[in-house]
Design an enzyme around this catalytic site. Structure first.
Site, PDB file in Angstrom:
ATOM      1  CD  GLU A  29      -3.273  -1.328   2.099  1.00 41.97           C
ATOM      2  OE1 GLU A  29      -2.454  -0.562   3.217  1.00 41.97           O
ATOM      3  OE2 GLU A  29      -4.166  -2.178   2.177  1.00 41.97           O
ATOM      4  CD  GLU A  31      -3.780  -5.753   3.697  1.00 45.45           C
ATOM      5  OE1 GLU A  31      -4.946  -5.122   4.044  1.00 45.45           O
ATOM      6  OE2 GLU A  31      -2.601  -5.371   3.405  1.00 45.45           O
ATOM      7  CD  GLN A  83      -3.651  -8.987   9.198  1.00 46.18           C
ATOM      8  OE1 GLN A  83      -3.279  -9.878  10.135  1.00 46.18           O
ATOM      9  NE2 GLN A  83      -3.253  -8.175   9.087  1.00 46.18           N
TER      10      GLN A  83
END
Length: 515
Positions: free
Chosen positions: A173, A292, A351
């Protein structure tokens, strides 16, 4: 509601699912590592400190690849801090999550944990505060057999054989202002290019993912991917995507419709990557790593609530409790990934444990499944094979979804979300056809008629449904199976045709045997 019809044929496929599509993510964040997968002294911990109760649930969940060590954490991480004798490792302030990092768990421990869980490791290198030199050194330490300072250092640390890590992420990111040493697209593209070049000089067999923009709502989105791929195209195999769905406005229909925005996001990134290839007159196709993805909103907005005073070790932050409606949206995301199996070749649920996770633990206590655990386990265990093109005739509804990611706080208008969202996966080796079906109607059952051509006679192998009259119901330590799959008894098969009734607001998995 009128009948929904689906037609598909054995010979018409979107693409085959890559084993890496069913991945997850471990970050040095909150209690994901410490108190999650690693808790020396826990009654189930082995000699390495790995919680066996968590490992048992991980094996049931069946992720195939695991991203580590971040996430935002990696942009300030010195990989050397996490190797060597544990007693000699430094304690560091982690600026990503305002915590103290003990480095008790590091790269070698992660590799050992992956081996214990039978999961492929995916490593990220720090391209925030560091660059290509540290990245290529990490590859040498992990993957070179012997005879150099770094490979022999790994052997001295107790790992004689190389780790052989094949999938590497070039930072995380990097357009996000929350990132340590965030960069412009040109700055990141040049650093990623040079890091990738040197990493592949060390080990030509590795595959690399360049950072895409941090989100579809970032002002940088689109131009970022285009610029970064212009710099890195010759050296990378993947561009990354990240997205989290939310229910900020409390509207379940819009929340469930927002899943379709994930499909749009994928299509847009594919178009950008192919435009870069076209300008280069290249036949190479950049694949997507959706490294993600999840539902996340309760613990996301208020940074003050996430950051604890005093730089604690492994504070309990981002511990999102998931309910029934979250599991429905999550299941829809699984369907979106399956229906883009031709280009999304890797994906990581963010996660794995405690932090926005399917598995929750109590320190010194039990571990249990959150509601989102079940759709992922179905997706991973039964989603292997060829994803077929399905022609779906379903009534639709419109919705307005709030997606305040990045600097743009705006709404998406979703004009026509089909009540049925479906993916069909044919596993020729297992002799099965598996249907993943989400009924997004909150108050009406969905009569489903499906015709599967080219398969001959079908038979029901198993049929499961996740549903509950209370969409806010959750699994807890005291009631860990409040939300769990139950048998779906309304499925009828004759020849190559299937009839079923899908309950309102339900996630359904119908696995058929092929005769």
């Amino acid at each position: 509601m009128r009948n929904v019809t689906v037609r598909l044929h054995r010979d018409f496929a979107i693409g085959a699912t890559d084993p890496r599509l069913f991945g997850a993510f471990l970050e040095h964040l909150g209690r994901c590592i410490y108190g999650g997968i690693f808790e020396p002294g826990h009654r189930t911990a082995d000699a390495r400190g790995f919680r066996q109760d968590v490992l048992e649930l991980v094996r049931e969940l069946a992720p195939t690849i695991m991203r580590y060590p971040g996430g935002n954490f990696v942009s300030g991480y010195n990989w050397e801090d996490g190797v060597g004798p544990v007693a000699e490792r430094p304690r560091r302030l982690d600026l990503a999550w305002m915590s103290t990092e003990t480095n008790e768990f590091g790269t070698n421990e992660f590799i050992d944990w992956c081996r214990a869980a039978n999961i492929e490791p995916m490593l990220a290198v720090n391209l925030g505060t560091r660059g290509g030199d540290a990245a290529r050194n990490m590859v040498e330490y992990c993957n070179h057999p012997a005879g150099t300072a770094l490979s022999d250092l790994r052997r001295k640390h107790g790992w004689d054989k190389p780790h052989g890590v094949k999938f590497w992420c070039l930072g995380n990111e990097m357009d996000g202002p929350w990132q340590m040493e965030a960069k412009t697209a040109h700055e990141y593209g040049r650093i990623a290019h040079e890091a990738a070049k040197m990493m592949k000089w060390i080990d030509p067999s590795i595959e690399l993912a360049a950072c895409g923009s941090s989100g579809r709502r970032m002002a940088t989105f689109g131009a970022w991917e285009d610029t970064v791929l212009q710099h890195t195209f010759d050296h990378v195999e993947y561009i990354s995507l990240h997205t989290y769905l939310n229910n900020y406005d409390g509207g379940t229909p819009a929340f469930l419709a927002s899943v379709d925005l994930m499909d749009n996001f994928i299509d847009e990134v594919v178009a950008i990557a192919d435009a870069v290839a076209a300008r280069r007159r290249s036949q190479k196709r950049i694949m997507l790593s959706f490294d993600e993805w999840n539902v996340w909103y309760r613990t996301r907005r208020n940074r003050a609530a996430r950051v604890k005073e005093g730089w604690p070790v492994a504070p309990p932050i981002l511990e999102e409790p998931y309910n029934m409606e979250d599991a429905l949206a999550f299941g829809g995301m699984c369907i979106s990934l399956l229906n883009h199996a031709d280009r999304v070749k890797a994906a990581c649920l963010a996660q794995l444990v405690n932090v926005i996770a399917p598995i929750m633990t109590e320190t010194d206590g039990p571990a249990w499944r959150q509601t989102i655990f079940h759709p992922f386990a179905h997706f991973s265990r039964m989603g292997r094979g060829r994803v077929l093109r399905a022609e779906i005739d379903s009534p639709t509804y419109s919705a307005r979804y709030n997606d305040p990611q990045g600097p743009i706080n705006d709404y998406y208008e979703i004009p026509a979300a089909p009540y049925l969202k479906l993916a069909a996966v044919h596993d020729d080796r297992a002799g099965t056809l598996t249907l993943f079906a989400l009924n997004r109607s909150l108050d009406e059952a969905l009569p489903l008629s499906l015709e599967a051509g080219g398969f001959g006679t079908l038979a029901v192998k198993q049929a499961l449904q996740l549903a509950d009259a209370d969409l806010k119901a959750m699994n807890t330590k005291d009631d860990p199976d409040r939300i769990a799959p139950k048998s779906l008894a309304t499925v009828r098969v004759q020849g190559g045709k299937l009839e079923a009734t899908l309950s309102p607001a339900s996630w359904n998995v119908i696995q058929l045997s092929l005769n």
